[in-house]
Structure formats: C-alpha cells, structure tokens
Design a protein around this motif. Structure first.
Motif: not given
Lengths: 380, 380
Positions: B37, B212, B214, B231-232
């Motif tokens: 990630v 996204v 997160s 993803t992050e």
C-alpha cells in the motif's frame, strides 16, 4: 441570532469580550487600590501588547512576565519596569543584561545562593546592579524559601554585598487554586501575606534592604482582606477569567471574557454527539476543572452570541475535533446544531487556551462596532 | 558530558534527533511497502516544511493535513496532493477552492449529506469537481459512517451525481491508542480494514466509484498484517513517536526523536524536587500516559545527551516551571542537578508538545555536525 461580524472569521479562533475584560480588570484594580497596594499585572495570560495597554496602570505601568521573550517584546513596546517571575538560571543573564542596556529595568527572581552568585557575577562584570527578588514559599506549591530558612539571609547577603540590587521578597500562593470560595481563599491570602512579611522582617533584621514585598495569585489577590506590610500584588488570569476560576467562585461564568469560536462539522446521532472544529489544538489539553466540583470537560458550550447552552460541554477532544455532548448528569433537552452552526466554547484555563492561538478577535464594548484584532506571541 | 552544540540554545526548546526520526520514517515506509500500500503521511505532527521533506515519498508525495493552514503552507511549498482529514464545513470551501485554483489537489472529508450538498454546490459554482472522501467509523472513536448505514450510499450519490469527485472512503482507528501490544493493535487494524473495505464494496455495489480506500492510525499502521483492499495508509506521530506510543509498545522509549531541552532553575530539597524551566507551556498539558500502565507525568527526564535517567519524571507542571522528581514507586538513587544543568524531557504526545514551539533544533545524524533549525507553524 448570528452576529454578522463573526461570520468572516475562520474557525477555530479566539474571541475576547472587551466589556467583560474591562470589568474584570477594573474589579481587581479597585480592590487593590482599596487595600492600598499597587498592582503589577502578569502579562503571561494575554501575551499581547494591545491587551497590556488595558491591564497595566496607565497602559505602561509595572508588569510581571513569565519568559524573557515576553520581557523583550514588552520592553520593545516601552514597558520598562518588568519582573521576570520565574527563577533565573545563569545562562539567561546575558539577555537580562541586554534588556537593561536597552533601558528596561528587569528584575529577576531567585531562591538559592548559586543563583544569587551568578547574578552578582553578572552585575560585577557588567557594571549593572541587577535587581533581584527572593522567592518565598507560603504553601509548598513550588519554589521559594520559608521566612525562617537561614538560606534567606544568606541569599540576601550574597546579593546585597556582592553588588546586585536586593529589591525584596515575592510569594505566589499557588495552592489557593484549590481553595473554594472567598473565605478559604482569604486564608491563603493571609498565609501568603504573613510568609512574605515575615521574610521581609527577617531580611531587615539582618540589616538587609527589602523595599518591595510582593504577593499574588488570582484567587488570593481577589480575596485578600488586609495587605498590611505588602507593597504590590500580582495577578494575570483575572483579565479573562476561566472555568477554573469560576469553579472556585473567584468569578462567575458570565465574567469569562475569552472563548473559542467554533463551527459544527458533523454528528454521531446514535451517541448524541455534535462534532466541532475546536479540538485540543484550539482549546489546549488543559483539564483544570477535572478535579473541581463540576468537571467542564474541554469547555462549556455557548451559542454564537456567548450565551451558555445548559448542560452542554466538550466531553472529548482530539487534535482538531471537539465532541460536544451533555454533561453525564444532564437531563434537559439538547438543541440540534446543523453542520455549519457557530458556537463558542469557554475554556478551562485562559492562559493555556490563549497560548494555542496567534491572535485575539476582540468584540468591542460599543454595540455594533467593528471587531479588532490583537496579535499575541509565544516562544521563549 | 554536555554537548557544546546545545549550549547556545535558549531553553526550553525542542530538539529532534535526526537519526531516530529517519529510522522511524523508514520503519513505517518499509512496512507499508511490504503490505503493498502507499503511504499518505500526516503532517499535523511536525507542521514543518523541512520535516515534510523527510516524511513524504520523494520529499513531495501525497500528504494528509489537519487544518487548511497546513494545506496552504504545504501547497505553497509545492506539495500538491493533500487530504484535509477533518470533516469539512461549508464556510471553509472558499479556501478549498482557492487551493485548487493555486494548483493543489486538496481532497476534503465528510460523513453527512449536508456536507456533501455544500461540496456539490461549491463544485457547481466553481466548475471544479472537488475531490471528497467519505469518513467511515470502525470503532466508535469519533466521526464517520458505518458500512451498513444507508447514509453512506446517500452521501456517495449526492457527491457523485452532483458533480463533486467521489474519491473513496477513509477510516481512522482512533481507539487503537488504547490497545497494548502488536497483537491487540493488529485486531484494530483488521477491524479498520474491514470497515473501510466493506464501505468501499457497498459504494461499488451501488455503482458508485471508490478508487481510494484509506486507513490509518499510528498503532494500526504499524501492526497491520494484511491490508487487502486498502490502497493507502496514513500515520503522523510515528515520525517522532512519544511516551504514549511507547506505553502501548508501538515503539521503544529509545525511538522517541523529540525532546524538550530544559535548564534547572531551582530545588526544593526537603521534597526532593528539582525545578526546571520546562513547564506545561513547553511540554503542553497533554497527560496521555496518565491512564497507561506507567504514568510518565509530564515527561521522562534524560540527561543532556538524551540518555534516560532512571526513575525521574516531571511530576507536575506550571506554566513555566516543571517539577522533576522520582516516580512514586522508584527506590533508586537520584542524582543532584545543580542550577544551570541542562536536561531533556521526552514528551507524552509529540503532536501536542511540538505545537507549543515555533522551531525545531535538529541534532544531525552525522556525529559532530552543526545543528540545523526547522521552522514550524500553527494556526488555522
């Protein structure tokens, strides 16, 4: 009813109610005048030249500060009789001397021979007799010597005989913040007075000078009934007052002149939470009311005009989020606050909350007049 | 052995250990890379452009901020992919748009239809499709919707159909700060992952975009074992770490890269107190360790070189005074610290302590090299 003057402000931000602030300043000025002592207000609460003009006698009179950065800013603004009310360390004496060279009479504070020797050495080296006060302890709060400690005379002699200027003795009854009500605070005031008057007597009996006899804490300054032997009083947070001071009956909640303007940014309906943009970064982490009779969380919630909303406090704070909810024991109705609603939060501790901000937005005493902005500074 | 590079510094002041900071940043970067990630570090801890160059990918990569003031400063420094991680209020949208006009892709966060409608209205009026993330709640910590709340789809539709840019979903497992040890934190990480992945699935099943996904809190970011569907990752305090993070075993005390340099200004020998010039103004009022297994007071005391002195903490703090004394259960020897001695204090909470200061003094990784100074900013 929203105040159109507040609409352009970015939240969170600090508001000052000028009328309340003036009333608070007048109250203490009248009380100390009636007791026949002068006032040396503490500027650590406001840290603002504009605010200092209100609180100091004639806008320019004797002041107390808590950092050399304050001394430097206020000296630069023409305030030239300043007491630095935190024990001096030798490494700070260069800046003390620089202030003297710049025309500011800066008095330092100390309570041990090592400090006195450093002050004497700096006085000798510079040719400036650095003015110094000896700190006295009346209640075990923090620093200071007791009147019967032999070190008191020793420190006085080191200063006086070494070429510094022994100005007198100073006491701060910090434990009075735990005393509820005027009678209990008056006992702390009398204890503070006795400690410092006895210390002055001890110095004078040892043929040492002691022209200044200084006391001060916001509770004792307001509660003192007799200040015989005292020459000056110090206080700082009285300018704004706060929930801690209201919690021990030094003031009413309606006297609090400082608040944080905030905007509602969300809700958690199932938990009865309203989320606002005044987190601990805006309020500070100070929870001074946590141990008082009424725990006010991170602050008491008011509407945009400053009217207290019954039962509502900031129960929890993250960095940029405040969670508004009823006090645990509150059973009344809680209004809805749509996203975008502006509210004000009264702080636990004005010194701490103000320190999180870089300016004050001042709501003028004159109804309908434009807001003004006062800058404030931090640092050391 | 004193460090001559520290002698010219005025105390109290903030020190950063560059080697520790780089190690902390590398640790999380390697962990998230291994999990596949990307990282969107939170700049609210450091609030410094110089520090941001270390923590962001390639010095300029995606960032999270907690205030629009941060977004404006970092955008001005060329950081152009910024998430404003606090629920948006309608009055702040003008500044959001101004940042877009200035070339910064600023993403806003929201969790209700009223916010989405305001974002849509601003998007329509400006012709800029404002990027927005929907906040998801995984643990009842603060804000956000749950994945099964019908409001999630409603908010998504308002954004997507109204002409804003629906970017995805975001969760912050704030309750993980109460979990001790990696296994317990990994459970919060999995709960956080599930909450946000389920929310993403719900949006996609409703034919709404959700590129996204997160997650982020410092404990869960370090403890996560699997981030499938995410993803992050966001985290902030890992750059410096602090006693709160050490108290729940996210780091060791020796990883803490931030400290406050202080000078001894007095003693109360009868009480075993050493008084220093790091009060709550320098440390903040944050007492995050108060409810942990070991209460570290206002901070752990180290010598000038940063070596922890066993048993010693700041047990009490006034505005400009810290009282150093042994922990209540400590039975070892306590060294004497003459007036003028320099010490370092490790903070409870790096975000809060750093916020009390205007600059960092950075002790370089290279032994003996000169200190550098990084500025930091506050405000909103």
């Amino acid at each position: 009813m929203p105040d159109p003057r507040l609409s352009p402000l970015t939240t969170p931000c600090l508001l000052v109610d000028e009328a309340r602030m003036k009333r608070n300043i007048d109250r203490l000025a009248q009380h100390t005048a009636a007791l026949g002592v002068s006032l040396r207000p503490h500027l650590k609460t406001t840290k603002s030249v504009e605010a200092a003009r209100y609180v100091l006698a004639n806008g320019n009179g004797p002041a107390t500060v808590s950092t050399l950065a304050e001394a430097e800013v206020f000296a630069g603004a023409g305030i030239t009789d300043i007491l630095y009310g935190v024990g001096i360390s030798p490494d700070k004496l260069d800046r003390v001397l620089a202030l003297h060279h710049a025309g500011c009479r800066l008095t330092v504070l100390l309570d041990c021979a090592a400090q006195a020797e450093a002050v004497v050495a700096a006085s000798k080296a510079s040719g400036i007799a650095i003015p110094a006060m000896i700190e006295i302890d009346s209640d075990g709060h923090r620093s200071g010597l007791t009147a019967d400690d032999p070190a008191l005379i020793e420190v006085g002699r080191v200063l006086h005989e070494g070429g510094a200027e022994l100005c007198g003795v100073l006491c701060h009854a910090g434990e009075s913040y735990g005393a509820i009500g005027r009678d209990a605070q008056a006992e702390f005031a009398e204890q503070e007075r006795l400690a410092v008057v006895n210390a002055a007597t001890a110095l004078r009996n040892a043929d040492l000078p002691c022209p200044v006899v200084s006391v001060g804490s916001t509770p004792t300054a307001h509660a003192a009934k007799d200040l015989t032997g005292v020459t000056e009083v110090r206080a700082g947070v009285h300018v704004f007052f706060d929930l801690v001071m209201a919690g021990i009956d030094v003031c009413d909640v309606d006297d609090i002149a400082l608040s944080v303007l905030t905007t509602v940014i969300g809700h958690q309906p199932s938990r009865g939470w309203t989320i606002c943009d005044a987190g601990w970064m805006a309020m500070s982490r100070d929870r001074g009311t946590a141990d008082q009779r009424v725990d006010q969380g991170y602050g008491v919630v008011c509407d945009e005009m400053g009217q207290v909303i019954p039962g509502l406090i900031v129960i929890k704070a993250n960095q940029e989020h405040g969670v508004i909810a009823p006090r645990p024991d509150f059973e009344g109705e809680v209004p809805d606050f749509p996203v975008g609603t502006r509210l004000r939060i009264l702080p636990n501790h004005a010194c701490a909350t103000a320190a999180q901000h870089q300016q004050y937005h001042v709501i003028p005493e004159t109804a309908g007049a434009a807001l003004s902005t006062w800058s404030r500074f931090g640092g050391w």
